[in-house]
Design an enzyme around this catalytic site. Structure first.
Site, mmCIF file in Angstrom:
data_model
loop_
_atom_site.group_PDB
_atom_site.id
_atom_site.type_symbol
_atom_site.label_atom_id
_atom_site.label_comp_id
_atom_site.label_asym_id
_atom_site.label_seq_id
_atom_site.Cartn_x
_atom_site.Cartn_y
_atom_site.Cartn_z
ATOM 1 N N HIS A 1 32.781 -23.599 -3.722
ATOM 2 C CA HIS A 1 34.231 -23.505 -3.494
ATOM 3 C C HIS A 1 34.537 -22.670 -2.251
ATOM 4 C CE1 HIS A 1 33.450 -19.924 -5.957
ATOM 5 N NE2 HIS A 1 34.542 -19.399 -5.435
ATOM 6 N N CYS B 1 60.404 -42.618 -11.447
ATOM 7 C CA CYS B 1 61.091 -42.322 -12.714
ATOM 8 C C CYS B 1 62.447 -43.018 -12.814
ATOM 9 C CB CYS B 1 61.272 -40.821 -12.877
ATOM 10 S SG CYS B 1 62.314 -40.078 -11.594
#
Length: 177
Positions: A71, A154
């Protein structure tokens, strides 16, 4: 060759990250991808790997990558970190400094510029908490694009749509100089 690290967040607009990868690579920039758990509900690591021609990273807990502090390395190897789509959840975690998965951990560990392309429902974008988080991130030096306005998945209408991939590419090129 310039390199970006693309974090794909979990929203319906995640499919547009695929077109962004294609455009970015066509313009001569290499792309490595981090797919969040939410993003993986919309597109697959295989899709991102095929388009980027690079391994796709999904977990902070990958033993092979993390024995080499993957990371940290991922956060430093790119010239620019791009979040597309940057969901309300990702923006909130970034503003609070939360590092509870691969994406948020490398965002906290990076020393590179960060560009976020938000995408969310109009009410979420206009919510005081999101406005506060965006203001905090901008004051922290994070570049945040304004979302587009229009019809949403939506069924509502307003600001919150992911900017078109060509507009995000233009912002990436500007950020890379």
């Amino acid at each position: 060759m310039k390199r970006i690290l693309l974090i794909v967040g979990g929203g319906i607009a995640a499919y547009k990250a695929c077109e962004l990868i294609r455009l970015v690579r066509k313009s001569g920039i290499s792309v490595r991808c981090v797919l969040t758990a939410g993003g993986a509900h919309f597109i697959t690591p295989m899709t991102l790997a095929a388009l980027s021609e690079q391994p796709v990273y999904t977990s902070l807990w990958d033993l092979k990558d993390e024995t080499e502090m993957g990371h940290i390395q991922l956060s430093r190897d790119a010239d620019l970190v791009v979040i597309c789509p940057a969901t309300a959840d990702l923006l909130a975690k970034m503003a609070a400094g939360i590092a509870d998965d691969l994406a948020t951990t490398l965002l906290l560990a990076t020393d590179k510029p960060v560009l976020a392309a938000p995408a969310m429902n109009v009410r979420m974008w206009q919510h005081p908490a999101t406005k506060r988080n965006v203001a905090q991130l901008r004051s922290d030096g994070i570049a945040i694009l304004e979302p587009d306005e229009g019809p949403m998945a939506c069924g509502e209408f307003g600001p919150g749509r992911l900017p078109e991939p060509d507009a995000i590419l233009a912002a990436i090129k500007a950020a890379l100089g």
